[in-house]
Design an enzyme around this catalytic site. Sequence first.
Site, PDB file in Angstrom:
ATOM      1  CD  GLN A 285      53.151  32.821  54.310  1.00 65.25           C
ATOM      2  OE1 GLN A 285      53.228  33.992  53.989  1.00 65.25           O
ATOM      3  NE2 GLN A 285      51.992  32.215  54.449  1.00 65.25           N
TER       4      GLN A 285
ATOM      5  CG  ASP B  54      62.870  22.615  58.651  1.00 70.88           C
ATOM      6  OD1 ASP B  54      62.600  23.700  59.202  1.00 70.88           O
ATOM      7  OD2 ASP B  54      63.258  21.607  59.277  1.00 70.88           O
TER       8      ASP B  54
ATOM      9  NE  ARG C  23      53.492  42.481  49.891  1.00 68.07           N
ATOM     10  CZ  ARG C  23      52.888  41.860  50.913  1.00 68.07           C
ATOM     11  NH1 ARG C  23      52.025  40.879  50.697  1.00 68.07           N
ATOM     12  NH2 ARG C  23      53.141  42.209  52.154  1.00 68.07           N
TER      13      ARG C  23
ATOM     14  CG  HIS D 170      55.400  38.522  55.197  1.00 64.35           C
ATOM     15  ND1 HIS D 170      54.685  38.974  54.112  1.00 64.35           N
ATOM     16  CD2 HIS D 170      54.540  37.714  55.874  1.00 64.35           C
ATOM     17  CE1 HIS D 170      53.468  38.466  54.122  1.00 64.35           C
ATOM     18  NE2 HIS D 170      53.345  37.680  55.185  1.00 64.35           N
TER      19      HIS D 170
ATOM     20  CD  GLU E 190      48.301  40.709  56.907  1.00 64.86           C
ATOM     21  OE1 GLU E 190      48.289  39.886  57.831  1.00 64.86           O
ATOM     22  OE2 GLU E 190      47.673  40.550  55.857  1.00 64.86           O
TER      23      GLU E 190
ATOM     24  CG  ASN F 161      48.216  42.517  53.036  1.00 68.94           C
ATOM     25  OD1 ASN F 161      48.569  43.156  52.052  1.00 68.94           O
ATOM     26  ND2 ASN F 161      49.061  41.845  53.789  1.00 68.94           N
TER      27      ASN F 161
ATOM     28  CE1 TYR G 107      44.158  36.559  51.929  1.00 72.24           C
ATOM     29  CE2 TYR G 107      44.914  38.383  53.278  1.00 72.24           C
ATOM     30  CZ  TYR G 107      45.181  37.358  52.398  1.00 72.24           C
ATOM     31  OH  TYR G 107      46.474  37.133  51.970  1.00 72.24           O
TER      32      TYR G 107
ATOM     33  CD  GLU H 106      49.355  39.151  52.189  1.00 74.90           C
ATOM     34  OE1 GLU H 106      48.465  38.558  52.822  1.00 74.90           O
ATOM     35  OE2 GLU H 106      50.518  39.290  52.613  1.00 74.90           O
TER      36      GLU H 106
HETATM   37  C1  GAL Z   1      48.016  37.194  55.567  1.00 68.78           C
HETATM   38  C2  GAL Z   1      49.511  37.019  55.607  1.00 68.78           C
HETATM   39  C3  GAL Z   1      50.014  36.058  54.542  1.00 68.78           C
HETATM   40  C4  GAL Z   1      49.126  34.844  54.391  1.00 68.78           C
HETATM   41  C5  GAL Z   1      47.686  35.266  54.250  1.00 68.78           C
HETATM   42  C6  GAL Z   1      46.726  34.102  54.070  1.00 68.78           C
HETATM   43  O1  GAL Z   1      47.548  37.692  56.785  1.00 68.78           O
HETATM   44  O2  GAL Z   1      50.147  38.251  55.397  1.00 68.78           O
HETATM   45  O3  GAL Z   1      51.332  35.716  54.869  1.00 68.78           O
HETATM   46  O4  GAL Z   1      49.345  33.948  55.388  1.00 68.78           O
HETATM   47  O5  GAL Z   1      47.298  36.021  55.392  1.00 68.78           O
HETATM   48  O6  GAL Z   1      46.085  33.743  55.234  1.00 68.78           O
END
Ligand code: GAL
Length: 530
Positions: free
Chosen positions: A47, A80, A105, A150, A195, A337, A339, A408
């Site tokens: 990324q 790239d 990290r 990852h 993940e 992680n 969200y 995350e």
């Molecule tokens: C997670 C992933 C990250 C990033 C994040 C934001 O699932 O591990 O690389 O993309 O989502 O969407």
Amino acid sequence: MFSTNGRFVFYICWLLTISAANTRIKTLPTKQFPREFSFGAATAAYQIEGAWDVDGKGPSIWDYLVHTDPGHITDKSNGDIADNSYYNYKRDIEMLRELGVSHYRFSISWTRILPFGRANYVNQRGIDYYNKLIDELIANDIVPFTTIYHWDLPQILQEHGGWMNEKIVDWFGDYARILFQNFGDRVKLWTTINEPFVHCYFSYGYGVHPPRIRSPGVQFYECGRQILLANARAYHIYNDEFRSTQGGKVGIGLNSEHVFPASDSKDDIEGAKDYLAIHFGQYMHPIFSKSGNYPQRMIHRVQAASTAQGHNSSRLRGFNREQITYIKGSADFLGLNHYYTKYVYRNSSVIGVFEVPSMDDDAFADSYLDQSWPSSHAPWIREYGPGLHHLLVHIKDTYGNPLVYITENGVSTTAGLNDHTRVSYYRSYLSAVLEALAEGCNVQGYFAWSLMDNYEWSHGYTHRFGLYEVDWEDPERTRTPRKSAFVYREIIRSRTIDYNYNPDPYAGSTSTITSSLLVLVIVVLAGLIS
Ligand code: GAL
């Protein structure tokens, strides 16, 4: 300006906003992050690094997909160059200093180290790059927290079946050993695999990520199974060959939402439990439960659906006794992680919704986000901080309070420095962490996703998750702190969440700094003359 004098600008700006904040009457914070609690920021190799074919690096499945089939990426872009961190890593570390985090990290690109996937040929220039990164972090008092994998599998291993080939357990173990050998003298915190759920769901379940296989009822489970075995292999290699001399910790990175049943009905309650068992328990239970193995309710669901579909055995291949023991306890900590939170329901409207066979059909429960929660640029994320608190308590109560790092947590916005959505999101989730700490959850650290905007997988550059904005039009990939960067820094400094703190991310622009300095010079000169 920011790339060369970033730290200076950041400090001036921070001092200006701090002094403004100090003139206000502050409400006394009730809860504080303990001194030993670690704060960090997270990224992943594909990324941010760019330099996709530089210095002997081999192609990964992502390099292959974006070059052969770019139509599957929202904006047809690729990684790239991305944030060009292969060249900009010193600026990245400067940003970590600006934030005041203690940990970083980052992940290692498998094909930078092993261009042909296997450990028989090691690319010294890849080793050199990560040595430079790790040494620079340590020189800046930042602890490296390293993810071994990852999602960027070597393309050549994919051509041998990737996560469907049982040999991947050896391939992954050999790769991990090379990393422990080369970096384990300085890296003491490792996460093996990021993940498994998301990786298997998108890569082997629903064909969104490379290798774009669609097999949500079979290969999705096989992928998770190999990942559990591969994680255990890396863990045992560390235990047997490195732990006594290196003394680090090896964990795994699992994603989980928090789930609420949509109502008090038995169906919704059972549906929510089955949903969580397949989404999270599938990986968590074999490693962190006392008994090991997949959760019983998951075994039962897949078996029942398989039988109903006319199979004479379950689509979920079980583990034998030896494997259950090998996997059980194969992590020193959980990297979590998180969200969002979902409501989960099971009623007649779920019939016919899912592909058959699929893990969704096996769970037989659907989910939604509460539309009253604050939305974000990512339709799949809405802010509901208390969900993290509930999830951490669930982990504590169900799995014997394991050591947890939140590896995350973050949200997507559009471009711009005034990222109020992110500020509100971080405050809400960090206050949930404070609640969980107060209840005795064994959480040791928190990593914001992400340090800076980066390549968001199949969404390309259409999402921005960064504390720092990256200018992708600029060959320098200039990074500029957003409002959330100042807020995060202040939380880390004060160990509390001050909802009154309202920094202006534009106050640190070049012109403001230059004019402030000019005024200062004029005042001093005037003083001297008089
Ligand atoms: C997670 C992933 C990250 C990033 C994040 C934001 O699932 O591990 O690389 O993309 O989502 O969407």
